[in-house]
Motif scaffolding. Structure first.
Motif, PDB file in Angstrom:
ATOM      1  N   THR A  15       0.830  -1.198   0.000  1.00 50.51           N
ATOM      2  CA  THR A  15       0.000   0.000   0.000  1.00 50.51           C
ATOM      3  C   THR A  15       0.865   1.248   0.000  1.00 50.51           C
ATOM      4  OG1 THR A  15      -1.711   1.250   1.173  1.00 50.51           O
ATOM      5  CG2 THR A  15      -0.174  -0.022   2.524  1.00 50.51           C
ATOM      6  N   ASP A  16       0.463   2.219  -0.787  1.00 49.33           N
ATOM      7  CA  ASP A  16       1.189   3.485  -0.802  1.00 49.33           C
ATOM      8  C   ASP A  16       0.484   4.531   0.056  1.00 49.33           C
ATOM      9  OD1 ASP A  16      -1.034   3.894  -2.321  1.00 49.33           O
ATOM     10  OD2 ASP A  16       0.000   4.653  -4.104  1.00 49.33           O
ATOM     11  N   ALA A  76      -1.788   4.439  14.071  1.00 47.38           N
ATOM     12  CA  ALA A  76      -0.967   3.617  13.167  1.00 47.38           C
ATOM     13  C   ALA A  76       0.262   3.083  13.886  1.00 47.38           C
ATOM     14  CB  ALA A  76      -0.564   4.437  11.943  1.00 47.38           C
ATOM     15  N   ALA A  77       0.853   3.921  14.750  1.00 44.69           N
ATOM     16  CA  ALA A  77       2.046   3.483  15.492  1.00 44.69           C
ATOM     17  C   ALA A  77       1.710   2.326  16.426  1.00 44.69           C
ATOM     18  CB  ALA A  77       2.634   4.658  16.273  1.00 44.69           C
ATOM     19  N   GLU A  78       0.542   2.370  17.060  1.00 40.54           N
ATOM     20  CA  GLU A  78       0.151   1.275  17.955  1.00 40.54           C
ATOM     21  C   GLU A  78      -0.119  -0.013  17.175  1.00 40.54           C
ATOM     22  OE1 GLU A  78       0.202   1.407  21.462  1.00 40.54           O
ATOM     23  OE2 GLU A  78       1.352   3.103  20.692  1.00 40.54           O
ATOM     24  N   ILE A  79      -0.703   0.107  16.001  1.00 39.79           N
ATOM     25  CA  ILE A  79      -0.926  -1.076  15.158  1.00 39.79           C
ATOM     26  C   ILE A  79       0.414  -1.669  14.725  1.00 39.79           C
ATOM     27  CG2 ILE A  79      -1.829  -1.845  12.925  1.00 39.79           C
ATOM     28  CD1 ILE A  79      -4.113   0.186  13.282  1.00 39.79           C
ATOM     29  N   GLU A  80       1.349  -0.802  14.331  1.00 44.35           N
ATOM     30  CA  GLU A  80       2.676  -1.273  13.927  1.00 44.35           C
ATOM     31  C   GLU A  80       3.384  -1.968  15.088  1.00 44.35           C
ATOM     32  OE1 GLU A  80       4.622   2.191  12.501  1.00 44.35           O
ATOM     33  OE2 GLU A  80       3.487   2.274  10.619  1.00 44.35           O
ATOM     34  N   LEU A 139     -10.105  -3.811   6.193  1.00 42.91           N
ATOM     35  CA  LEU A 139     -10.084  -2.870   5.074  1.00 42.91           C
ATOM     36  C   LEU A 139      -8.885  -3.147   4.157  1.00 42.91           C
ATOM     37  CD1 LEU A 139     -10.958   0.414   7.001  1.00 42.91           C
ATOM     38  CD2 LEU A 139     -12.385  -0.701   5.269  1.00 42.91           C
ATOM     39  N   LYS A 140      -7.757  -3.433   4.749  1.00 44.59           N
ATOM     40  CA  LYS A 140      -6.532  -3.682   3.969  1.00 44.59           C
ATOM     41  C   LYS A 140      -6.676  -4.958   3.139  1.00 44.59           C
ATOM     42  CE  LYS A 140      -2.999  -4.624   6.499  1.00 44.59           C
ATOM     43  NZ  LYS A 140      -2.874  -6.073   6.222  1.00 44.59           N
ATOM     44  N   ASP A 161       0.930  -4.118   4.003  1.00 44.58           N
ATOM     45  CA  ASP A 161       1.781  -3.102   4.595  1.00 44.58           C
ATOM     46  C   ASP A 161       3.155  -3.724   4.858  1.00 44.58           C
ATOM     47  OD1 ASP A 161       1.670  -4.511   7.030  1.00 44.58           O
ATOM     48  OD2 ASP A 161       0.076  -3.242   7.833  1.00 44.58           O
ATOM     49  N   PHE A 162       4.106  -2.948   5.361  1.00 46.96           N
ATOM     50  CA  PHE A 162       5.470  -3.446   5.509  1.00 46.96           C
ATOM     51  C   PHE A 162       5.561  -4.594   6.509  1.00 46.96           C
ATOM     52  CE2 PHE A 162       6.820   0.290   3.192  1.00 46.96           C
ATOM     53  CZ  PHE A 162       7.962  -0.156   2.539  1.00 46.96           C
ATOM     54  N   ASP A 163       4.757  -4.538   7.568  1.00 48.35           N
ATOM     55  CA  ASP A 163       4.789  -5.631   8.534  1.00 48.35           C
ATOM     56  C   ASP A 163       4.259  -6.923   7.926  1.00 48.35           C
ATOM     57  OD1 ASP A 163       5.842  -4.131  10.730  1.00 48.35           O
ATOM     58  OD2 ASP A 163       3.886  -3.181  10.933  1.00 48.35           O
TER      59      ASP A 163
END
Length: 698
Positions: free
Chosen positions: A112-113, A139-143, A183-184, A191-193
């Protein structure tokens, strides 16, 4: 005595032990500046040269593309060009793209961009804030959860155990995490993870894929092993598949990314997992002088509950250098001005601006140094963050402040800082700072604008709101110099992995280092200490530590120097006793001296640039254009010979001053700002010859 093999020349005994260790588990505990990259690249090349491993069967991973690129370059020079040196994510992307069609239908989903947009959609569906900072923190907490191998349902309990300062209720973050994944996946993007998660899953769940991969890669190297998180360790374990041909290198004393899930657990416990492992300790520091090394040891020696794997004690290998300097100042402006004076002195002595760094704990601290450097006509660059007035929250605040200044009701008799705070509360400034994350960074920036208002209120008679906004706009305009190589301004986190000849560690006060939200958490405090250790070990020769007792000039001196400084300042030093200012700091107070006057209109000169040129900016330049052209050509040639940027020889402003004033001898030349004894000795005769030649004419 037989000559040493090519790849062992120049290595110290401990490095040679690591390089020549047999295939199998090897752990290199490498302190700052001890040559870890040299050691592991020579180890790989040595194994290849002896035929113990095929280059294409080696996978070396690190954490940044820059570090991976440097490793590839070194390996090529050492005769091992086929080794794969990549970041964890780049390696996983390559593997997943290859194996995806075999284990899943169709081609690999694209990365995803616009991850931010998907997180915002998830927040919106749940009725959570969609403000930029809130979404960024979510987003930081999800990462963090994915890097820590924590699912949405597990997040609340895991966040509580880890002491996470969640931006909203933990249960809401768990639901947002679930919605984000749905959604993703519906959009069929990664995503990167996901690159790491899917790579590990493919190898764990498909034996034929794992067999093919492990036939291809047989030997693994991991750099900066103290920074691995649980997800990266899971991928590494899947790569290994029970084998032990693994070399790791790291320094637990430089673990500063635990907020992102990094942990030194696997580095420290390596010998327990592999009892037969070769463990090598690199403690000879080739980067820094013994004086800098001694201070670094003192910083980390004070750490509490240090595991055995962290007890490296560096020994400086360079010649002696100057002692680290300490300074306590009345206020931040005085601190910044003192730092800039010292930078100017170092440049006069021959230190390149690109070899000087000012390091701080939070990005909001950069503003006062951006201003001080701009006022002194010293180029700078901000690394790892935007310039203060370019930040989104500051631009938004400036718009709100301009609108308030334009309203009739803004010209009230209210206290200026109170009025500014009231305006900024409309764009998110709260009375108390958030616990952490990007919200805290935003708060620091907005609060800095309030403190600037307080500073103006204390230094100007009857300041009004319009005057304050005008002052901000002048600062913003002055602090957008052309992007050129210059002094580096960076946070301590952004400085990791870098080094300079001269380092200034600034703003060392309680509440900043250690950061306020770390107080009460022993693990968080120790990470703050490691941040200071990282900062100290960035310096090769010159190291300067300073702090200010108040934010604004004339303000109440209520700040306390950082607890980490206690015990570092030498006995008898003026800064040894809390609450005292150094002689140099007192000198930063303006003295009643006669200001230089314009040589054209005799008006007193105020700005640094005007003083350098010897005239008002409004007075016309009388520069000899032919001489100026000759000076520029000469500077370019000298810079090429010395292999330095042109401004290190002389800045454009100094060349213009020479062309205008046309000094006839050395005494006249040194009156020009920017030309001291060192530059007079190195360049004076050349410059005077050019001036005299231009006066003779054709």
């Amino acid at each position: 005595m037989a000559e040493q093999p090519r790849l062992l020349k120049g290595l110290d005994p401990e490095q040679r032990t690591a390089v020549t260790a047999p295939r199998g588990p090897v752990c290199v505990l490498a302190g700052a500046g001890t040559g870890k990259t040299r050691t592991i690249t020579h180890r790989i090349a040595h194994l290849v040269e002896r035929g113990l491993v095929v280059p294409q069967q080696v996978l070396a991973v690190t954490f940044t593309a820059r570090a991976a690129g440097e490793m590839r370059t070194r390996l090529r020079a050492l005769g091992a060009p086929g080794v794969q040196a990549q970041t964890f994510h780049a390696a996983a992307f390559r593997q997943l793209r290859y194996f995806w069609p075999r284990v899943l239908e169709g081609q690999m989903w694209p990365l995803t961009d616009n991850k931010f947009r998907i997180v915002m959609q998830a927040a919106n569906r749940l009725g959570l804030s969609t403000e930029k900072e809130s979404v960024r923190d979510l987003a930081a907490e999800i990462e963090w959860s994915k890097a820590s191998l924590i699912g949405p349902d597990q997040y609340p309990a895991a966040a509580a155990r880890a002491g996470r300062s969640a931006p909203v209720a933990p249960e809401q973050i768990g639901r947002a995490f679930t919605t984000y994944e749905k959604l993703k996946n519906h959009a069929q993007v990664l995503d990167f993870d996901d690159l790491l998660l899917h790579t590990a899953a493919v190898l764990e769940e498909h034996a034929e894929v794992a067999e093919e991969f492990r036939a291809r890669y047989r030997s693994f190297v991991v750099d900066e092993y103290q920074d691995v998180n649980p997800l990266q360790q899971r991928v590494l374990d899947a790569w290994l598949g029970g084998r032990d041909d693994l070399t790791v290198v790291g320094d637990a004393n430089q673990t500063i990314y635990s907020f992102a899930g990094a942990a030194p657990t696997w580095l420290i416990g390596f010998s327990r997992r592999f009892p037969e492992a070769t463990v090598v300790r690199l403690e000879r520091d080739y980067r820094s002088t013994p004086q800098v090394v001694s201070l670094a040891n003192a910083v980390i020696d004070a750490a509490r509950s240090r595991p055995a794997g962290t007890r490296l004690r560096l020994t400086g290998q360079r010649a002696d250098g100057p002692d680290p300097q300490f300074a306590e100042h009345d206020d931040e402006s005085a601190e910044a001005e003192a730092v800039v004076r010292r930078i100017a002195a170092l440049v006069q002595q021959g230190t390149a601006l690109s070899e000087i760094a000012v390091l701080f704990r939070v990005n909001a601290q950069s503003e006062v140094y951006e201003k001080a450097l701009s006022d002194a006509d010293i180029p700078y660059q901000v690394r790892g963050g935007e310039r203060f007035f370019a930040r989104a929250e500051v631009r938004q605040a400036m718009t709100a402040l301009r609108n308030a200044a334009a309203r009739d009701d803004s010209a009230s008799g209210d206290d200026l800082p109170t009025l500014v705070r009231a305006v900024l509360s409309e764009v998110g400034l709260t009375t108390e700072p958030p616990a952490g994350g990007s919200a805290r960074e935003r708060w620091e920036s907005l609060n800095a604008l309030v403190e600037l208002a307080a500073e103006l209120a204390e230094t100007v008679q009857q300041p009004d709101f319009a005057r304050y906004v005008t002052e901000l706009e002048m600062r913003a305009e002055a602090q957008h110099p052309p992007t050129v190589e210059g002094v580096t301004l960076a946070s301590l986190h952004a400085a990791k992995g870098l080094e300079w000849d001269a380092v200034f560690l600034v703003g060392l006060v309680e509440g900043t280092l250690p950061i306020q939200h770390a107080d009460g958490d022993d693990a968080a405090i120790e990470e703050e200490r490691r941040l200071l250790y990282v900062g100290v070990t960035r310096a090769r020769e010159h190291l300067h530590l300073s702090w200010a007792l108040s934010r604004a000039s004339g303000g109440r001196r209520h700040r306390k120097r950082s607890r980490f400084v206690h015990g570092l300042v030498p006995d008898g030093h003026p800064a040894a006793l809390p609450g005292t200012t150094t002689p140099r700091a007192r000198e930063s107070k303006p003295k009643q001296t006669v200001k230089p006057r314009c040589r054209i209109c005799a008006t007193p000169l105020a700005s640094t640039m005007d003083i350098k040129l010897g005239r008002c900016s409004s007075c016309p330049s009388d520069a000899d254009e032919d001489l100026l052209s000759q000076l520029r050509s000469w500077r370019s040639e000298r810079a090429r010979q010395l292999k330095v940027p042109a401004y290190v020889v002389f800045t454009d402003a100094t060349l213009l001053a020479i062309a205008e004033q046309r000094p006839a001898d050395e005494s006249a030349l040194v009156t020009i700002s920017g030309i001291g004894a060192t530059k007079l000795e190195r360049f004076g005769s050349d410059v005077l010859a050019l001036v005299q030649g231009s006066q003779r004419g054709p």
